[in-house]
Design a protein around this motif. Structure first.
Motif, short mmCIF file in Angstrom:
data_model
loop_
_atom_site.label_atom_id
_atom_site.label_comp_id
_atom_site.label_asym_id
_atom_site.label_seq_id
_atom_site.Cartn_x
_atom_site.Cartn_y
_atom_site.Cartn_z
N VAL A 1 0.85 -1.19 0.00
CA VAL A 1 0.00 0.00 0.00
C VAL A 1 0.89 1.24 0.00
O VAL A 1 2.07 1.18 0.32
N GLY A 2 0.28 2.38 -0.37
CA GLY A 2 1.05 3.62 -0.39
C GLY A 2 0.15 4.84 -0.38
O GLY A 2 -1.04 4.75 -0.67
N GLN A 3 0.75 5.98 -0.07
CA GLN A 3 0.03 7.25 -0.12
C GLN A 3 -0.27 7.67 -1.55
O GLN A 3 -1.11 8.53 -1.78
N THR A 4 0.44 7.06 -2.50
CA THR A 4 0.20 7.30 -3.92
C THR A 4 0.20 5.96 -4.64
O THR A 4 0.78 4.98 -4.14
N ILE A 5 -0.41 5.91 -5.81
CA ILE A 5 -0.37 4.69 -6.60
C ILE A 5 1.07 4.39 -7.00
O ILE A 5 1.49 3.22 -7.05
N ASP A 6 1.85 5.42 -7.24
CA ASP A 6 3.25 5.24 -7.64
C ASP A 6 4.03 4.53 -6.55
O ASP A 6 4.78 3.58 -6.82
#
Length: 285
Positions: free
Chosen positions: A208-213
């Motif tokens: 998971v991440g704060q952005t898709i990147d």
């Protein structure tokens, strides 16, 4: 909590301005790519969808596809309790922005004409619900990820790249078949906690991440880290060789250099550029 764009931009600017590495010899600051600023939520929605479609193409290039298994989601900036993901039977290598499906927190399709993977909803909806700081999640049955998952063990901190996951990943130690139950999704989300990755026993990986990147790059790196660990395990057995682990103090310090949200976002940009060039931007339609 500050908006993700503000967090990532401030980190990038801070990294660019500290020390000689952030400047040319004549003192002029070097340019560091950072999360863009948007004039509207509609612009940010398009950006997220474009980078989501790119992530699918990057995953396909690396063999992370397997039939209809695997899914990547990104939270919608306009409707934060909705998320975008892939239609059920579209191959990762063919996904374009226009193919993406928007679903609400109950799994009802809001935008799109095709169904989604039921397991995608069961897992992703619960992760997005439990983690308002997370805007994207990736799950796939990558070869090295699922091979390492059978051991039900966390990864050893023995390479610089593994330190991206220092005290930031967990193992979901039960296999209950295909995840179709939202309660199972909730248990996976609970196991994830505030980390960035979960190794699903006998199944595969989630990041998971704060952005898709960032979420996509963590997945790429996690699968490679599983590969490296498998190689070490094989080389050590019966050879007399012994692994050397990285001490906790060094691991904790290095995590700040390789494992922050800004570093994850930045590390994905070369992959985005590569798939943009290879496809002539066909995924943007």
């Amino acid at each position: 909590m500050a908006p993700v764009a503000q967090v990532l931009t401030s980190e990038a600017n801070g990294n660019a301005s500290v020390g000689a590495l952030g400047k040319r010899k004549d003192g002029k600051p070097l340019k560091v790519r950072s999360y863009p600023k948007f004039d509207s939520l509609e612009e940010e929605r398009l950006y997220r969808k474009q980078h989501l479609a790119a992530a699918y193409r990057v995953f396909a290039e690396r063999g992370f596809d397997e039939g209809v298994a695997g899914h990547i989601s990104v939270r919608d900036p306009i409707l934060p309790d909705h998320f975008w993901l892939n239609p059920l039977s579209k191959h990762f290598s063919q996904i374009c922005v226009s193919d993406l499906i928007l679903v609400d927190e109950e799994g009802t399709v809001v935008i799109g004409d095709e169904p989604i993977n039921a397991a995608a909803f069961a897992i992703h909806s619960e992760i997005h619900k439990a983690r308002p700081d997370v805007d994207a999640a990736c799950h796939a049955h990558s070869v090295y990820g699922k091979a390492w998952s059978v051991f039900g063990r966390e990864l050893d901190m023995m390479t610089q790249d593994s330190l991206r996951f220092y005290e930031n990943h967990a193992v979901y130690g039960q296999f209950g078949g295909v995840v179709l139950d939202r309660e199972e999704g909730a248990r996976i989300a609970e196991c994830l906690g505030d980390g960035k990755a979960v190794i699903l026993q006998n199944h595969g990986l989630i990041t998971v991440g704060q952005t898709i990147d960032a979420a996509a790059f963590w997945f790429l790196s996690l699968d490679k880290t599983c590969h490296a660990q498998l190689l070490v395990e094989a080389a050590e057995k019966g050879s007399g060789l012994k692994r050397t682990l990285i001490p906790k103090e060094e691991a904790r310090f290095s995590y700040q250099q390789v494992g922050t949200p800004e570093k994850g976002w930045l590390a994905f940009q070369p992959y985005y550029d590569e798939i943009l060039a290879k496809t002539s931007g066909s995924f943007l339609k």
